[in-house]
Write an enzyme that holds these catalytic residues in place. Sequence first.
Site, PDB file in Angstrom:
ATOM      1  N   GLY A 153      30.792  37.627  45.908  1.00  0.00           N
ATOM      2  CA  GLY A 153      32.235  37.509  46.047  1.00  0.00           C
ATOM      3  C   GLY A 153      32.973  38.524  45.192  1.00  0.00           C
ATOM      4  O   GLY A 153      32.551  39.678  45.051  1.00  0.00           O
ATOM      5  N   CYS A 154      34.087  38.095  44.605  1.00  0.00           N
ATOM      6  CA  CYS A 154      34.918  38.997  43.795  1.00  0.00           C
ATOM      7  C   CYS A 154      34.166  39.565  42.601  1.00  0.00           C
ATOM      8  O   CYS A 154      34.446  40.680  42.152  1.00  0.00           O
ATOM      9  CB  CYS A 154      36.170  38.265  43.318  1.00  0.00           C
ATOM     10  SG  CYS A 154      37.211  37.631  44.645  1.00  0.00           S
ATOM     11  N   ALA A 155      33.206  38.807  42.060  1.00  0.00           N
ATOM     12  CA  ALA A 155      32.432  39.285  40.914  1.00  0.00           C
ATOM     13  C   ALA A 155      31.519  40.452  41.280  1.00  0.00           C
ATOM     14  O   ALA A 155      31.018  41.152  40.399  1.00  0.00           O
ATOM     15  CB  ALA A 155      31.595  38.150  40.326  1.00  0.00           C
ATOM     16  N   GLY A 156      31.305  40.665  42.574  1.00  0.00           N
ATOM     17  CA  GLY A 156      30.425  41.743  43.010  1.00  0.00           C
ATOM     18  C   GLY A 156      30.863  43.119  42.582  1.00  0.00           C
ATOM     19  O   GLY A 156      30.044  44.038  42.492  1.00  0.00           O
ATOM     20  N   LEU A 187      35.616  38.139  38.113  1.00  0.00           N
ATOM     21  CA  LEU A 187      35.229  36.734  38.204  1.00  0.00           C
ATOM     22  C   LEU A 187      34.926  36.413  39.654  1.00  0.00           C
ATOM     23  O   LEU A 187      35.585  36.923  40.562  1.00  0.00           O
ATOM     24  CB  LEU A 187      36.357  35.836  37.701  1.00  0.00           C
ATOM     25  CG  LEU A 187      36.899  36.138  36.303  1.00  0.00           C
ATOM     26  CD1 LEU A 187      38.118  35.268  36.021  1.00  0.00           C
ATOM     27  CD2 LEU A 187      35.827  35.905  35.253  1.00  0.00           C
TER      28      LEU A 187
END
Length: 349
Positions: A140-143, A334
């Site tokens: 997700g966004c943490a990628g 995050l």
Amino acid sequence: MPKAALVSLATSVPPHVFMQKDVLAAAWDGFGARFPDFGRFSSIFSNTGIIKRHGVKPFDWYLEPRGWPERTAAFLEGAEALFVDVASKALANAHLTGADIDTVVTVCSTGIATPSLEARVARRMGFRSDVARVPVFGLGCAGGASGLSIASRLAQAQPGSNVLLVMIELCSLALRHDELTKANIVAVSLFGDGAAAVVLRAGDGGAIRIENAGEHLWPDTLDIMGWSVDPEGFGVIFRRTIPEFVTANLNPAVVQILANMQMTMADIGRFVCHPGGAKVVNALESALRLDQGTLDCERQVIADYGNMSSPTVLFVLEQAIAKGLPARSLLMALGPGFTASCIALQHAA
């Protein structure tokens, strides 16, 4: 062992531009009569800090319900085109061709492709037949940060090799007409499409080196963010308030990550953060003990592009580089898990 360095960085967005005011008007048409609470939630659109976003399909395409086959076809077409565009820019900036790439890391959590995207575009990109492929799904966004960490370790393991990192997210394709929930309204108000690419090399690279990396996974947080999957497609999961969680929990996690790197907050000249939305940016400043307004590039990116998931933090990094980086920065994102992923960047003057 020499550290991996950023040889080049490029970003790209699809051609269709959606103004936030137009998205809100369409949301009223689509949800207002069917969802009694929509009026109460509609203020979310103005609270995101978003002015415009980009989509892989024309605006009208999103006004009709879509199932898995249509979403998948749109994903493959749009993601392949964005991959070629952003990767070609990164290669050109590094004065390389596809044949010079030894490893490709592809980060994506908004569509499913098997064979994976880098294989689908290999001929167009000119990748060698022996190129190593590392597709990464589910971050997700943490990628944005975790993908950079993975790619940097692969580059560091083989000094002199060229590693291409490509992040592509087509968040708009997860728009749901059937889910009359606050989580879905948040997703409609927030997400856009975009891509970023980086070329990394250890031994002789650019001025920005990947000094260290670390992550923190909070227990019992699977309900904060993620996807549900059903016959229509992905459905967004937001079951806890992310800004409140960030304010309450992020600081000690970052302090511990930095301690593992033998650093403290005082060593960081600039934070480069994934901006989940305006309230998340405010929460990040509070948690990191920053003055209100410090995360200026983050606010500009969210205003111009919305939340594009994993590539978003590299859009922020691109703007921060243009403004000038200090000797050391901490890039942070995050994402589902719930996870904080951090990269310490060292910038040579």
